[in-house]
Design a protein around this motif. Structure first.
Motif, PDB file in Angstrom:
ATOM      1  N   LEU A  10       0.829  -1.211   0.000  1.00  0.00           N
ATOM      2  CA  LEU A  10       0.000   0.000   0.000  1.00  0.00           C
ATOM      3  C   LEU A  10       0.859   1.255   0.000  1.00  0.00           C
ATOM      4  N   VAL A  11       1.900   1.257   0.823  1.00  0.00           N
ATOM      5  CA  VAL A  11       2.795   2.416   0.905  1.00  0.00           C
ATOM      6  C   VAL A  11       3.521   2.618  -0.425  1.00  0.00           C
ATOM      7  N   GLU A  12       4.009   1.542  -1.017  1.00  0.00           N
ATOM      8  CA  GLU A  12       4.709   1.644  -2.309  1.00  0.00           C
ATOM      9  C   GLU A  12       3.788   2.154  -3.408  1.00  0.00           C
ATOM     10  N   ASP A  13       2.549   1.658  -3.437  1.00  0.00           N
ATOM     11  CA  ASP A  13       1.589   2.111  -4.454  1.00  0.00           C
ATOM     12  C   ASP A  13       1.294   3.603  -4.309  1.00  0.00           C
ATOM     13  N   LEU A  14       1.047   4.046  -3.072  1.00  0.00           N
ATOM     14  CA  LEU A  14       0.745   5.454  -2.840  1.00  0.00           C
ATOM     15  C   LEU A  14       1.961   6.321  -3.159  1.00  0.00           C
ATOM     16  N   ASN A  15       3.148   5.843  -2.833  1.00  0.00           N
ATOM     17  CA  ASN A  15       4.364   6.583  -3.126  1.00  0.00           C
ATOM     18  C   ASN A  15       4.536   6.738  -4.635  1.00  0.00           C
ATOM     19  N   LYS A  16       4.257   5.682  -5.388  1.00  0.00           N
ATOM     20  CA  LYS A  16       4.371   5.739  -6.853  1.00  0.00           C
ATOM     21  C   LYS A  16       3.379   6.759  -7.428  1.00  0.00           C
ATOM     22  N   ILE A  17       2.159   6.753  -6.917  1.00  0.00           N
ATOM     23  CA  ILE A  17       1.154   7.722  -7.373  1.00  0.00           C
ATOM     24  C   ILE A  17       1.619   9.135  -7.056  1.00  0.00           C
ATOM     25  N   ALA A  18       2.152   9.347  -5.842  1.00  0.00           N
ATOM     26  CA  ALA A  18       2.622  10.678  -5.437  1.00  0.00           C
ATOM     27  C   ALA A  18       3.778  11.154  -6.302  1.00  0.00           C
ATOM     28  N   GLN A  19       4.632  10.244  -6.723  1.00  0.00           N
ATOM     29  CA  GLN A  19       5.764  10.619  -7.574  1.00  0.00           C
ATOM     30  C   GLN A  19       5.289  11.109  -8.946  1.00  0.00           C
ATOM     31  N   GLU A  20       4.200  10.535  -9.451  1.00  0.00           N
ATOM     32  CA  GLU A  20       3.714  10.859 -10.788  1.00  0.00           C
ATOM     33  C   GLU A  20       2.699  12.000 -10.811  1.00  0.00           C
ATOM     34  N   ALA A  59       0.027   6.683   4.990  1.00  0.00           N
ATOM     35  CA  ALA A  59       0.078   7.806   4.044  1.00  0.00           C
ATOM     36  C   ALA A  59       1.289   8.691   4.339  1.00  0.00           C
ATOM     37  N   LYS A  60       1.572   8.920   5.609  1.00  0.00           N
ATOM     38  CA  LYS A  60       2.740   9.730   5.966  1.00  0.00           C
ATOM     39  C   LYS A  60       4.023   9.074   5.482  1.00  0.00           C
ATOM     40  N   LYS A  61       4.111   7.754   5.646  1.00  0.00           N
ATOM     41  CA  LYS A  61       5.298   7.029   5.167  1.00  0.00           C
ATOM     42  C   LYS A  61       5.400   7.121   3.644  1.00  0.00           C
ATOM     43  N   ALA A  62       4.266   6.987   2.971  1.00  0.00           N
ATOM     44  CA  ALA A  62       4.263   7.005   1.506  1.00  0.00           C
ATOM     45  C   ALA A  62       4.626   8.382   0.955  1.00  0.00           C
ATOM     46  N   LEU A  63       4.195   9.434   1.624  1.00  0.00           N
ATOM     47  CA  LEU A  63       4.450  10.790   1.132  1.00  0.00           C
ATOM     48  C   LEU A  63       5.810  11.327   1.562  1.00  0.00           C
ATOM     49  N   GLU A  64       6.502  10.602   2.440  1.00  0.00           N
ATOM     50  CA  GLU A  64       7.827  11.002   2.887  1.00  0.00           C
ATOM     51  C   GLU A  64       8.767  11.081   1.686  1.00  0.00           C
ATOM     52  N   ASN A  65       9.573  12.120   1.654  1.00  0.00           N
ATOM     53  CA  ASN A  65      10.551  12.333   0.581  1.00  0.00           C
ATOM     54  C   ASN A  65       9.907  12.473  -0.801  1.00  0.00           C
ATOM     55  N   THR A  66       8.668  12.937  -0.843  1.00  0.00           N
ATOM     56  CA  THR A  66       8.033  13.294  -2.114  1.00  0.00           C
ATOM     57  C   THR A  66       7.751  14.788  -2.070  1.00  0.00           C
ATOM     58  N   LYS A  67       7.282  15.329  -3.167  1.00  0.00           N
ATOM     59  CA  LYS A  67       6.982  16.764  -3.189  1.00  0.00           C
ATOM     60  C   LYS A  67       5.748  17.114  -2.360  1.00  0.00           C
ATOM     61  N   PHE A  68       5.026  16.095  -1.878  1.00  0.00           N
ATOM     62  CA  PHE A  68       3.814  16.332  -1.102  1.00  0.00           C
ATOM     63  C   PHE A  68       3.981  16.038   0.389  1.00  0.00           C
ATOM     64  N   ASP A  69       5.205  15.914   0.877  1.00  0.00           N
ATOM     65  CA  ASP A  69       5.400  15.577   2.287  1.00  0.00           C
ATOM     66  C   ASP A  69       4.967  16.694   3.232  1.00  0.00           C
ATOM     67  N   LEU A 110      -4.062  21.340   0.490  1.00  0.00           N
ATOM     68  CA  LEU A 110      -3.643  20.854  -0.807  1.00  0.00           C
ATOM     69  C   LEU A 110      -2.193  21.230  -1.056  1.00  0.00           C
ATOM     70  N   SER A 111      -1.632  20.600  -2.068  1.00  0.00           N
ATOM     71  CA  SER A 111      -0.251  20.878  -2.430  1.00  0.00           C
ATOM     72  C   SER A 111      -0.085  20.673  -3.931  1.00  0.00           C
ATOM     73  N   ILE A 112       0.644  21.578  -4.531  1.00  0.00           N
ATOM     74  CA  ILE A 112       1.003  21.407  -5.939  1.00  0.00           C
ATOM     75  C   ILE A 112       2.503  21.129  -6.028  1.00  0.00           C
ATOM     76  N   GLY A 113       3.029  20.612  -4.939  1.00  0.00           N
ATOM     77  CA  GLY A 113       4.449  20.283  -4.871  1.00  0.00           C
ATOM     78  C   GLY A 113       5.203  21.350  -4.120  1.00  0.00           C
ATOM     79  N   GLU A 114       6.124  20.916  -3.297  1.00  0.00           N
ATOM     80  CA  GLU A 114       7.001  21.822  -2.566  1.00  0.00           C
ATOM     81  C   GLU A 114       6.235  22.842  -1.722  1.00  0.00           C
ATOM     82  N   GLY A 115       5.329  22.395  -0.911  1.00  0.00           N
ATOM     83  CA  GLY A 115       4.692  23.314   0.021  1.00  0.00           C
ATOM     84  C   GLY A 115       3.216  23.046   0.217  1.00  0.00           C
TER      85      GLY A 115
END
Length: 172
Positions: A10-20, A59-69, A110-115
Motif C-alpha cells: 500500500l505504501v509503495e503504491d501510494l508513493n508511486k502515485i505521489a511521484q507521478e 500515508a505519511k510514510k508514503a508521502l515522505e521524501n516526495t513533493k507532497f510531504d 492541498l499541495s502542488i508540490g514543494e509546500g
C-alpha cells in the motif's frame, strides 16, 4: 501475504502515485454517504484523478521524501487523498464541485508540490485553465494582431479602388 507485506505494498503504491502526480488534495470525508463517494470515484476515474483512502500513518510514510510531504501535518482523522495525474487543477475542480453538493466534504489542505496550500486557495487552483484552454487562449492572443494586420493591409487596395472609382464617376 502477511499484514506487514500488505502495508508495504500500500505504501509503495501510494508513493508511486505521489511521484507521478501534479497535485494532491486532502479531504475530510466524514459524514459523506457511500453513494456520494461512489459517484465521486466514477467522476474521478473519467478525469484522471486518483482517489486514495489509506491509514494516516501509512500515508505519511508514503508521502515522505516526495513533493507532497508537507501534507503530513494535516493527515489526521478520516482522510481521502485526491491526486491529479494529468494537470494541476483537475483534482481541485473535482473536489470543489463535489464539496458544493456535499456539505460534509471538507478540504483539509492541498499541495502542488514543494509546500502546503491552505484550503481557501482551492477555488483559485480550480479556476486555472487546463493546458488545452491555456494554449488556445495564447493562440487567440497571437492570432488577433495578425488578423488585424491582414485586414488593414487588405483595406489599402480596396480603398484605392473605391477612390479611383469615385474620381472616375465625378469626371464622367
Amino acid at each position: 501475504m502477511s499484514r506487514l507485506d500488505t502495508k508495504k505494498v500500500l505504501v509503495e503504491d501510494l508513493n508511486k502515485i505521489a511521484q507521478e502526480a501534479f497535485s494532491v488534495i486532502a479531504v475530510d470525508y466524514r459524514g459523506t454517504n457511500v453513494p456520494g463517494l461512489t459517484q465521486l470515484r466514477k467522476e474521478a476515474k473519467s478525469q484522471s484523478v486518483q482517489l486514495k483512502v489509506i491509514k494516516n500513518t501509512l500515508a505519511k510514510k508514503a508521502l515522505e521524501n516526495t513533493k507532497f510531504d508537507s501534507l503530513n501535518e494535516i493527515l489526521t482523522g478520516p482522510t481521502l487523498l485526491a491526486f491529479s495525474m494529468n494537470d494541476l487543477q483537475s483534482a481541485a475542480k473535482l473536489v470543489k464541485d463535489f464539496a458544493a453538493k456535499e456539505e460534509t466534504f471538507e478540504v483539509k489542505g492541498l499541495s502542488i508540490g514543494e509546500g502546503f496550500i491552505e484550503p481557501n486557495e482551492l477555488k483559485a487552483l480550480a479556476s486555472l485553465p487546463s493546458k488545452e484552454e491555456a494554449i488556445s487562449m495564447l493562440l487567440g492572443l497571437i492570432q488577433a494582431p495578425l488578423n488585424k494586420l491582414a485586414g488593414t493591409l487588405n483595406e489599402v487596395p480596396s480603398q484605392l479602388v473605391r477612390t479611383v472609382n469615385a474620381v472616375s464617376q465625378t469626371k464622367s
